[in-house]
Scaffold this motif. Structure first.
Motif, mmCIF file in Angstrom:
data_model
loop_
_atom_site.group_PDB
_atom_site.id
_atom_site.type_symbol
_atom_site.label_atom_id
_atom_site.label_comp_id
_atom_site.label_asym_id
_atom_site.label_seq_id
_atom_site.Cartn_x
_atom_site.Cartn_y
_atom_site.Cartn_z
ATOM 1 N N SER A 1 89.874 82.447 8.087
ATOM 2 C CA SER A 1 89.180 81.649 9.095
ATOM 3 C C SER A 1 87.856 81.147 8.531
ATOM 4 C CB SER A 1 88.940 82.457 10.370
ATOM 5 O OG SER A 1 88.075 83.541 10.121
ATOM 6 N N VAL A 2 87.444 79.976 8.998
ATOM 7 C CA VAL A 2 86.228 79.317 8.514
ATOM 8 C C VAL A 2 85.344 79.024 9.726
ATOM 9 C CG1 VAL A 2 85.292 77.374 7.214
ATOM 10 C CG2 VAL A 2 87.566 78.281 6.642
ATOM 11 N N THR A 3 84.147 79.617 9.743
ATOM 12 C CA THR A 3 83.231 79.511 10.882
ATOM 13 C C THR A 3 81.903 78.915 10.454
ATOM 14 O OG1 THR A 3 84.231 81.401 12.026
ATOM 15 C CG2 THR A 3 81.971 80.851 12.632
ATOM 16 N N ASP A 4 81.361 78.023 11.280
ATOM 17 C CA ASP A 4 80.024 77.458 11.088
ATOM 18 C C ASP A 4 79.031 78.361 11.821
ATOM 19 O OD1 ASP A 4 77.621 76.052 11.224
ATOM 20 O OD2 ASP A 4 78.585 74.112 11.538
ATOM 21 N N PRO A 5 78.130 79.027 11.103
ATOM 22 C CA PRO A 5 77.216 79.967 11.758
ATOM 23 C C PRO A 5 76.084 79.306 12.528
ATOM 24 C CG PRO A 5 76.696 79.838 9.439
ATOM 25 C CD PRO A 5 77.935 79.009 9.646
ATOM 26 N N THR B 1 86.087 71.846 0.109
ATOM 27 C CA THR B 1 87.277 71.136 0.574
ATOM 28 C C THR B 1 88.331 72.045 1.198
ATOM 29 O OG1 THR B 1 88.428 71.349 -1.545
ATOM 30 C CG2 THR B 1 86.950 69.451 -1.270
ATOM 31 N N ASN B 2 88.145 73.357 1.084
ATOM 32 C CA ASN B 2 89.104 74.345 1.601
ATOM 33 C C ASN B 2 90.455 74.286 0.890
ATOM 34 O OD1 ASN B 2 87.261 75.198 3.763
ATOM 35 N ND2 ASN B 2 87.697 73.173 4.613
ATOM 36 N N ALA B 3 90.484 73.666 -0.269
ATOM 37 C CA ALA B 3 91.728 73.537 -1.026
ATOM 38 C C ALA B 3 91.881 74.702 -2.000
ATOM 39 C CB ALA B 3 91.742 72.222 -1.802
ATOM 40 N N GLY C 1 75.150 77.682 2.041
ATOM 41 C CA GLY C 1 75.294 76.425 1.318
ATOM 42 C C GLY C 1 76.675 76.203 0.747
ATOM 43 N N ALA C 2 77.706 76.735 1.396
ATOM 44 C CA ALA C 2 79.067 76.604 0.871
ATOM 45 C C ALA C 2 79.539 75.161 0.844
ATOM 46 C CB ALA C 2 80.027 77.448 1.712
ATOM 47 N N VAL C 3 79.018 74.330 1.769
ATOM 48 C CA VAL C 3 79.424 72.922 1.852
ATOM 49 C C VAL C 3 78.193 72.058 1.585
ATOM 50 C CG1 VAL C 3 80.456 71.150 3.310
ATOM 51 C CG2 VAL C 3 81.193 73.531 3.533
ATOM 52 N N PRO C 4 78.018 71.571 0.360
ATOM 53 C CA PRO C 4 76.799 70.830 0.020
ATOM 54 C C PRO C 4 76.679 69.484 0.715
ATOM 55 C CG PRO C 4 78.353 70.790 -1.809
ATOM 56 C CD PRO C 4 78.903 71.745 -0.806
ATOM 57 N N GLU C 5 77.814 68.882 1.066
ATOM 58 C CA GLU C 5 77.788 67.604 1.758
ATOM 59 C C GLU C 5 79.109 67.391 2.491
ATOM 60 O OE1 GLU C 5 77.167 64.724 -1.265
ATOM 61 O OE2 GLU C 5 79.177 64.919 -2.104
ATOM 62 N N GLY C 6 79.088 66.488 3.460
ATOM 63 C CA GLY C 6 80.285 66.209 4.227
ATOM 64 C C GLY C 6 80.562 67.266 5.277
ATOM 65 N N PRO C 7 81.618 67.083 6.082
ATOM 66 C CA PRO C 7 81.899 68.003 7.187
ATOM 67 C C PRO C 7 82.464 69.335 6.739
ATOM 68 C CG PRO C 7 83.600 66.323 7.052
ATOM 69 C CD PRO C 7 82.536 65.932 6.058
ATOM 70 N N GLY C 8 83.134 69.369 5.585
ATOM 71 C CA GLY C 8 83.706 70.616 5.097
ATOM 72 C C GLY C 8 84.860 71.130 5.938
ATOM 73 N N THR C 9 85.561 70.244 6.623
ATOM 74 C CA THR C 9 86.661 70.654 7.490
ATOM 75 C C THR C 9 88.032 70.210 6.974
ATOM 76 O OG1 THR C 9 86.322 68.665 8.842
ATOM 77 C CG2 THR C 9 85.229 70.681 9.565
ATOM 78 N N GLN C 10 88.066 69.621 5.774
ATOM 79 C CA GLN C 10 89.338 69.157 5.229
ATOM 80 C C GLN C 10 90.319 70.324 5.103
ATOM 81 O OE1 GLN C 10 86.195 68.716 3.974
ATOM 82 N NE2 GLN C 10 86.252 67.180 2.338
#
Length: 496
Positions: free
Chosen positions: A61-65, A123-125, A358-367
Motif C-alpha cells: 500500500s502507498v499512503t501520502d502522509p 513511478t511505482n513500477a 521525498g520518495a516522489v521528487p516530482e509529479g503525482p506519484g500515483t502511476q
C-alpha cells in the motif's frame, strides 16, 4: 522546532534554548532512523510516502502522509487460492521492506516466492525481481547504497545483492534462521538477529566478516534497529515478550532487557528536541510502548488497535506510523502527545512499514496504483476468557481474530494471548455460543513462553461463524487445550 514527544517528559531550558538557536540558524536538530543523527530532518510533505507490505493480499500500500490518504496499492500477486496454482507467476506472502539511501528504490521481500522486488518510488513500477534462497524475511540497503542485504531465514545466510545490477554477489554465512539485519548509521557494522538461534551476529560491512556475537535471551528475534546516534542496537524477542539493548560498538556490551509483553513485534526510533525515544509494537496487548533511550525509562503506553506490527518514523520525527496487522490499517501517532491522530485503511495484514521522505521528487506519484478491491474486505472478531462456564466481558479481549476475504474463502489469523506458556491448544469451531458440544478443530498450536501465539487457518469461515450459511449451521470460534491430541473444554470463546 521539535515538540515534546511524551506527556511525562520535561524539556529542560538549556536543551530548549539550544533547539531555538539551532532553528534560528537554519540547522535542523537531527535525522531519523535508519540515518545518522546529523542528517537533516525532512518535514512531512506530499512528496513523502508510507509503504506497507501486506502478506495476505500480496500488495504494497502507498499512503501520502501529508493528509493521511491511501493513494492505492502496488499489486505484486493474487489472493488465495489463485496463488496456489502451479502456473502462478506473482509474488506470495509480501512481507519485508527496505529502501535505498537516495530514497528512489523500494526493496520488497516476499517470503513465499523467495523474492526481492525492486520498485521505483516515483513511478511505482517494478524495476527488477531477484530470487534468493528459501523464505527470505527482510532486506535493507547498506548506508552507502551499494549493497542490499537479505536475511534468508529458511537457510543460514545473508544474500548480498549488488544494488546496481540486482544480482547476488556473495553470501554471509550465519546461524540458521537469520531474522533481520540493520546497519550502524556510519555504515561500519551490520547487525543480524536470528529467528532460530539465540544470537545476534555483528558483521563488518567492508569485508563481510563476523566480528562478534551477542546473546539473545530467546531464539526468536523478528526485528532489530540501531539508534541514530550510533550508540545502541535494540532488538525484539517475539516469543518471550522482551526487548534487548546492546552497545553498537566493541565490545558490544549488553545494556538492558525490557519486559515488553506478549507478541513483541518491531522497534524503531523518533528523535526529538527532548531526546531519542524507542517505540515498540506489542501485538498481544494491541499497544505501542515508548521508552527513553538514555535511561530506558517508560514514558507512554499507546492503544493503537488490533495486532500492531511494523512501524517507522516520519522524516522529522513528529509522527510514528504503525501497521495494524489484524485491522488492515495504519495508525499515525503524534510524538508530541503520543496519541493516535489518524487511521488509514490499507491491504490485508500489513507487516513491515517504511516511511520514505521525498520518495516522489516530482509529479503525482500515483502511476500504476490500483484500488484496494478485495484487499479491503475483512471481518474482525474477539475471543474472551471463560470463567465458571461463562464468557468474561472485557474491553481488552485476550484474542483478536481477523478473517481476510480472498473471494469465497478467508484467511483466518488469530492473535492469541492469556494462555498457559508452552501448552498445546486447538483453535476450533463449537456448536454452541458457550463452547459446549463437539469441537471441530481448525488449527493446532503451542503457546509461546509468554502465553501467546499467532494462529492461521483458511476456509469459508466467515459464512459459518456469522451464520450466513443458515442459523442451524452456525458455529463459534473457541480455543481449547489439547489433551492427548484431542481438544478439552474451551478456555476462550467467541464474543457475541
Amino acid at each position: 522546532m521539535k515538540r515534546n514527544p511524551a506527556k511525562n517528559v520535561k524539556i529542560v531550558k538549556p536543551a530548549l534554548s539550544l533547539a531555538l538557536l539551532l532553528g534560528l540558524s537554519g540547522i535542523t536538530l537531527a535525522g531519523q532512523a535508519p540515518g545518522p543523527l546529523g542528517a537533516p530532518d525532512v518535514p512531512v510533505s506530499h512528496r513523502d510516502r508510507i509503504y506497507a507490505a501486506e502478506q495476505f493480499s500480496n500488495t504494497v500500500s502507498v499512503t501520502d502522509p501529508a493528509d493521511n490518504k491511501l493513494l492505492g496499492v502496488i499489486r505484486l500477486g493474487d489472493p488465495t487460492p489463485g496463488n496456489l496454482s502451479p502456473l502462478y507467476r506473482g509474488q506470495l506472502l509480501v512481507h519485508g521492506l527496505g529502501f535505498s539511501p537516495d530514497r528512489r528504490t523500494l526493496a520488497v521481500v516476499s517470503i513465499g516466492s523467495n523474492s526481492v522486488s525492486f520498485i521505483d518510488t516515483a513511478t511505482n513500477a517494478v524495476k527488477h525481481v531477484t530470487y534468493v534462497g528459501r523464505s527470505p524475511h527482510e532486506a535493507f540497503y547498506t548506508p552507502d547504497g551499494k549493497e542490499v542485504w537479505v536475511t534468508v531465514r529458511g537457510e543460514n545466510y545473508i544474500s548480498v545483492i549488488d544494488a546496481a545490477t540486482f544480482a547476488e554477489k556473495t553470501r554471509i554465512t550465519v546461524a540458521a534462521g537469520p531474522g533481520m539485519q540493520i546497519f550502524s548509521p556510519d555504515g561500519k557494522y551490520g547487525y543480524i538477529c536470528s529467528s532460530f538461534n539465540p544470537e545476534v551476529a555483528v558483521v563488518t560491512v567492508a569485508d563481510h566478516k563476523i566480528v562478534a556475537r551477542v546473546k539473545q535471551e530467546s531464539p526468536f528475534c523478528p526485528n532489530i534497529a540501531a539508534t541514530p546516534d550510533g550508540r545502541q542496537v535494540w532488538f525484539t524477542l517475539k516469543d518471550i515478550g522482551k526487548t534487548q539493548v546492546f552497545e553498537a560498538h566493541p565490545p558490544f556490551r549488553p545494556l538492558k532487557t525490557l519486559e515488553t509483553g506478549a507478541i513483541t513485534n518491531h522497534v524503531n526510533f523518533a528523535h526529538t528536541a527532548a531526546g531519542t525515544f524507542a517505540y515498540i509494537t506489542i501485538g498481544g496487548l494491541n499497544q505501542v510502548k515508548v521508552f527513553r533511550t538514555d535511561d530506558f525509562t517508560p514514558v507512554a503506553t499507546i492503544p493503537v488497535g488490533a495486532l500492531p506490527h511494523g512501524l517507522w518514523p516520519s522524516g522529522d520525527g513528529t509522527r510514528i506510523y504503525v501497521g495494524l496487522e489484524n485491522a488492515d490499517s495504519l495508525a499515525a501517532i503524534d510524538t508530541a502527545t503520543n496519541q493516535v491522530v489518524a487511521s488509514v485503511p490499507v491491504g490485508q495484514a500489513p507487516q513491515a512499514i517504511v516511511y520514505v521522505p521525498g520518495a516522489v521528487p516530482e509529479g503525482p506519484g500515483t502511476q500504476g496504483l490500483q484500488p484496494l478491491g478485495v484487499a479491503g474486505q475483512t471481518t474482525q472478531l474477539k475471543l474472551v476468557a471463560l470463567a465458571n462456564g461463562k464468557p468474561v466481558a472485557s474491553d481488552n479481549a485476550p484474542t483478536s481474530v481477523t478473517l481476510f476475504d480472498q473471494g469465497l474463502l478467508q484467511v483466518l489469523q488469530a492473535s492469541a494471548t492469556g494462555l498457559q506458556p508452552k501448552q498445546a491448544y486447538v483453535l476450533a469451531l463449537a456448536g454452541q455460543a458457550d463452547g459446549t458440544g463437539p469441537l471441530e478443530p481448525l488449527a493446532n498450536f503451542t503457546a509461546n513462553p509468554a502465553g501467546g501465539a499467532i494462529v492461521n487457518a483458511i476456509g469459508p469461515i466467515r459464512q459459518v461463524v456469522q451464520g450466513i450459511a443458515g442459523a442451524e449451521a452456525r458455529r463459534y470460534l473457541v480455543i481449547a487445550p489439547a489433551v492427548n491430541g484431542k481438544p478439552a473444554a474451551p478456555v476462550q470463546v467467541q464474543a457475541m
